[in-house]
Design a protein around this motif. Structure first.
Motif, PDB file in Angstrom:
ATOM      1  N   THR A 135       4.197 -10.407  -8.470  1.00  0.00           N
ATOM      2  CA  THR A 135       5.077 -10.117  -7.563  1.00  0.00           C
ATOM      3  C   THR A 135       5.630  -8.572  -7.609  1.00  0.00           C
ATOM      4  O   THR A 135       6.368  -7.853  -6.644  1.00  0.00           O
ATOM      5  CB  THR A 135       6.440 -10.912  -7.554  1.00  0.00           C
TER       6      THR A 135
ATOM      7  N   PRO B 186       5.498  -4.677  -7.359  1.00  0.00           N
ATOM      8  CA  PRO B 186       4.816  -3.825  -6.309  1.00  0.00           C
ATOM      9  C   PRO B 186       3.999  -2.877  -7.273  1.00  0.00           C
ATOM     10  O   PRO B 186       4.701  -2.284  -8.403  1.00  0.00           O
ATOM     11  CB  PRO B 186       5.599  -3.270  -5.287  1.00  0.00           C
TER      12      PRO B 186
ATOM     13  N   SER C  81      -7.733 -12.168   1.724  1.00  0.00           N
ATOM     14  CA  SER C  81      -6.679 -11.352   2.066  1.00  0.00           C
ATOM     15  C   SER C  81      -6.031 -10.640   0.776  1.00  0.00           C
ATOM     16  O   SER C  81      -5.908 -11.660  -0.109  1.00  0.00           O
ATOM     17  CB  SER C  81      -5.515 -11.780   3.052  1.00  0.00           C
TER      18      SER C  81
ATOM     19  N   GLU D 226      -1.992  -6.003  -3.427  1.00  0.00           N
ATOM     20  CA  GLU D 226      -1.607  -5.365  -2.324  1.00  0.00           C
ATOM     21  C   GLU D 226      -2.283  -4.016  -1.897  1.00  0.00           C
ATOM     22  O   GLU D 226      -2.291  -3.316  -2.919  1.00  0.00           O
ATOM     23  CB  GLU D 226      -0.091  -5.305  -2.162  1.00  0.00           C
TER      24      GLU D 226
ATOM     25  N   GLU E  77      -2.867  -9.817  -1.695  1.00  0.00           N
ATOM     26  CA  GLU E  77      -1.527 -10.496  -1.903  1.00  0.00           C
ATOM     27  C   GLU E  77      -0.504  -9.774  -2.185  1.00  0.00           C
ATOM     28  O   GLU E  77      -0.776  -8.625  -2.847  1.00  0.00           O
ATOM     29  CB  GLU E  77      -1.614 -11.585  -3.036  1.00  0.00           C
ATOM     30  N   SER E  78       0.638 -10.008  -1.660  1.00  0.00           N
ATOM     31  CA  SER E  78       1.742  -8.993  -1.883  1.00  0.00           C
ATOM     32  C   SER E  78       2.021  -8.984  -3.263  1.00  0.00           C
ATOM     33  O   SER E  78       2.151  -9.831  -4.060  1.00  0.00           O
ATOM     34  CB  SER E  78       2.915  -9.875  -1.137  1.00  0.00           C
ATOM     35  N   GLY E  79       2.282  -7.782  -3.898  1.00  0.00           N
ATOM     36  CA  GLY E  79       2.445  -7.445  -5.104  1.00  0.00           C
ATOM     37  C   GLY E  79       1.245  -7.187  -5.799  1.00  0.00           C
ATOM     38  O   GLY E  79       0.659  -6.100  -6.058  1.00  0.00           O
TER      39      GLY E  79
END
Length: 333
Positions: free
Chosen positions: A168, A170, A237, A244, A239-241
């Motif tokens: 998670t 960034p 797709s 990304e 993944e957020s984090g």
């Protein structure tokens, strides 16, 4: 879509396939593979430190059971008995007390581990309860901690510890490590890889579910020794984090950077998830792999793999290599 032609032989078994991963990505792979063969072994990451699994891990000192539970559920027998026990396994309590958000299957697995004092035997018992079409194994015998070096947008570097944090935070992950650094591989998992006809890696959380297998010396060495061919399945797709902004070809480059000796024979990707087919093709060639572009996503637009479409893609890969063997045999004659 028409029914999928099976790869099962006259005895109804099919090729021996080992699937490496964790979480929803591994579940997608297993849901597809069970349409092709009865000889499936799931080798599951055990680094989760969040939710019900993390709480049980911290309180009881056990392997986090959640990803193992999900793999077992994906392999349940397609009968009222199997589906009912799958739903029981996946059920989560909702309360104001200590049981809140605990999955029944996590508690059942840990109870069997305590009673039997054997991680693999406990998982086999749950598999028997479900009538599972295959076997589920942990990739190592001890709980793992994932660590990563993350580079933020401003150039600052940070050492991030724990699967949830790595997934998670960034930034761009530059290097991945495991703690302990040389964890003991599950012997049954090593044996399954060595005896496999095919190994499937991915999809899933790239740095926290897919690549950790390649950092375990025993599993990495087994992947080098095995005569099995390896299929790499890409995500639908970012993944957020953790991934990304990554392009499809960068997934392959990250894999190669952490496991440069890994042999990959085929890469399966959905065209809708590929920014630049040329770049992905070049990255596949650098791994020595063929690129197979197939629609493997569901038709409703959600970034989830469709089991039948993914199974069809796997079948095309397998039959393509079997065709090569037949062509070489014909040429020899």
């Amino acid at each position: 879509m028409s029914a999928l032609p099976s790869l099962r032989d006259a005895r109804g078994s099919g090729p021996a396939v080992v699937a490496l991963g964790g979480g929803h990505g591994l579940s997608a792979t297993l849901s597809a593979l069970r349409l092709m063969t009865d000889r499936i072994t799931a080798v599951v990451t055990v680094a989760d430190d969040g939710g019900s699994s993390g709480r049980l891990r911290d309180e009881l000192g056990v392997l986090p059971p959640g990803d193992l539970r999900m793999a077992l559920a994906a392999l349940c027998d397609d009968s009222e008995w199997g589906r009912t026990w799958r739903d029981v396994l996946q059920h989560r309590f909702s309360s104001d007390g200590a049981l809140d958000r605990h999955a029944v299957g996590n508690l059942l697995i840990v109870a069997l581990w305590e009673l039997l004092d054997d991680t693999v035997e406990g998982l086999d018992w749950v598999g028997r309860l479900l009538g599972a079409r295959g076997r589920v194994l942990p990739m190592v015998s001890v709980p793992l901690r994932i660590e990563a070096d993350v580079v933020h947008a401003d150039g600052a570097r940070e050492r991030v510890c724990g699967q949830v944090s790595v997934a998670t935070t960034p930034g761009r992950i530059e290097h991945l490590r495991l703690e302990p650094q040389d964890p003991p591989a599950c012997p049954e998992a090593v044996a399954a890889i060595e005896a496999a006809d095919w190994v499937v890696l991915g999809p899933g959380s790239w740095y926290t579910s897919v690549m950790p297998h390649l950092l375990v010396p025993g599993l990495r060495d087994a992947l080098h020794r095995t005569s099995a061919r390896t299929i790499l399945t890409l995500n639908l797709s970012p993944e957020s984090g953790e991934t990304e902004g990554m392009r499809a070809d960068e997934y392959l480059d990250a894999l190669h950077a952490h496991a440069p000796e890994l042999r990959v024979d085929a890469v399966v990707a959905d065209p809708g998830a590929v920014d630049d087919v040329g770049e992905l093709g070049a990255a596949s060639e650098r791994l020595g792999a063929r690129l197979l572009l197939r629609q493997v996503s569901r038709g409703d637009g959600t970034p989830l793999h469709d089991p039948l479409r993914l199974a069809a893609a796997f079948r095309d890969v397998v039959e393509g290599f079997l065709g090569d063997v037949g062509t070489r045999a014909d040429d020899a004659r």
